[in-house]
Design a protein around this motif. Structure first.
Motif, PDB file in Angstrom:
ATOM      1  N   LYS A 211       0.815  -1.223   0.000  1.00  0.00           N
ATOM      2  CA  LYS A 211       0.000   0.000   0.000  1.00  0.00           C
ATOM      3  C   LYS A 211       0.845   1.269   0.000  1.00  0.00           C
ATOM      4  O   LYS A 211       0.535   2.228  -0.686  1.00  0.00           O
ATOM      5  CB  LYS A 211      -0.921   0.007   1.214  1.00  0.00           C
TER       6      LYS A 211
ATOM      7  N   CYS B 262       1.857   3.027  -3.145  1.00  0.00           N
ATOM      8  CA  CYS B 262       0.866   3.750  -3.929  1.00  0.00           C
ATOM      9  C   CYS B 262       0.642   5.166  -3.416  1.00  0.00           C
ATOM     10  O   CYS B 262      -0.136   5.916  -3.981  1.00  0.00           O
ATOM     11  CB  CYS B 262      -0.446   2.972  -3.979  1.00  0.00           C
TER      12      CYS B 262
ATOM     13  N   CYS C 199      -6.293  -2.485 -13.658  1.00  0.00           N
ATOM     14  CA  CYS C 199      -5.113  -1.704 -13.295  1.00  0.00           C
ATOM     15  C   CYS C 199      -4.287  -2.459 -12.260  1.00  0.00           C
ATOM     16  O   CYS C 199      -3.075  -2.613 -12.398  1.00  0.00           O
ATOM     17  CB  CYS C 199      -5.573  -0.352 -12.753  1.00  0.00           C
ATOM     18  N   LYS C 200      -4.954  -2.961 -11.206  1.00  0.00           N
ATOM     19  CA  LYS C 200      -4.240  -3.683 -10.147  1.00  0.00           C
ATOM     20  C   LYS C 200      -3.662  -4.994 -10.663  1.00  0.00           C
ATOM     21  O   LYS C 200      -2.597  -5.424 -10.228  1.00  0.00           O
ATOM     22  CB  LYS C 200      -5.164  -3.908  -8.952  1.00  0.00           C
ATOM     23  N   LYS C 201      -4.378  -5.613 -11.615  1.00  0.00           N
ATOM     24  CA  LYS C 201      -3.922  -6.891 -12.167  1.00  0.00           C
ATOM     25  C   LYS C 201      -2.572  -6.743 -12.873  1.00  0.00           C
ATOM     26  O   LYS C 201      -1.768  -7.660 -12.880  1.00  0.00           O
ATOM     27  CB  LYS C 201      -4.972  -7.447 -13.140  1.00  0.00           C
TER      28      LYS C 201
ATOM     29  N   CYS D  53      -1.150   1.033  -9.394  1.00  0.00           N
ATOM     30  CA  CYS D  53      -1.983   1.589  -8.339  1.00  0.00           C
ATOM     31  C   CYS D  53      -3.194   2.254  -8.968  1.00  0.00           C
ATOM     32  O   CYS D  53      -3.100   2.799 -10.064  1.00  0.00           O
ATOM     33  CB  CYS D  53      -1.200   2.644  -7.567  1.00  0.00           C
TER      34      CYS D  53
ATOM     35  N   CYS E  20      -4.760   5.365 -12.874  1.00  0.00           N
ATOM     36  CA  CYS E  20      -3.985   4.116 -12.857  1.00  0.00           C
ATOM     37  C   CYS E  20      -2.541   4.545 -13.069  1.00  0.00           C
ATOM     38  O   CYS E  20      -2.190   5.073 -14.121  1.00  0.00           O
ATOM     39  CB  CYS E  20      -4.472   3.187 -13.970  1.00  0.00           C
TER      40      CYS E  20
END
Length: 99
Positions: free
Chosen positions: A2, A5, A25-27, A31, A42
Motif C-alpha cells: 500500500k 501507492c 489496473c491492479k492486475k 496503483c 492508474c
C-alpha cells in the motif's frame, strides 16, 4: 504494498490506458486511485526501497572472490569481506533487503 501507492497526484506516471478499470489496473501491478480529477488514476507505484546488507550467516555466503583475495580487492568489487570462519567464502555478495 500500500505504501508504494502513496504518490502525490502531480507526480503520478500513467500506467494503463484510458478507461482502464480498477481491477484491470491492479492486475497489471499498478496503483488505482480515482479521487483526484485530471491526473492518472492508474499509475506506477513507487519503487521498493532496498538496502544492501552483508549476510550474518557464514554458511549462506555466495562467493564473490577467489582464494587469497585481499580485502581491498574484494571491497573494490562491491562485495563483503569477513576473514572468518574457515571453510566458507571470505569475500561474498551482499543480500538485498526490502526496507
Amino acid at each position: 504494498a500500500k505504501c508504494q501507492c502513496k504518490v502525490v497526484p502531480r507526480e503520478r506516471t500513467n500506467c494503463g490506458y484510458p478507461g482502464i478499470s480498477a481491477a484491470e489496473c491492479k492486475k497489471i501491478g499498478c496503483c488505482f486511485n480515482a479521487s483526484v480529477p485530471s491526473v492518472p488514476w492508474c499509475y506506477n507505484p513507487k519503487p521498493k526501497k532496498v538496502k544492501k546488507v552483508c549476510p550474518n550467516d557464514p554458511y549462506t555466503r555466495i562467493n564473490c572472490g577467489f582464494p587469497g583475495i585481499k580485502p581491498r580487492e574484494c571491497i573494490r568489487k562491491g562485495c563483503c569481506f569477513r576473514a572468518h570462519p574457515a571453510g566458507v567464502p571470505w569475500c561474498f555478495y551482499h543480500r538485498v533487503m526490502e526496507e
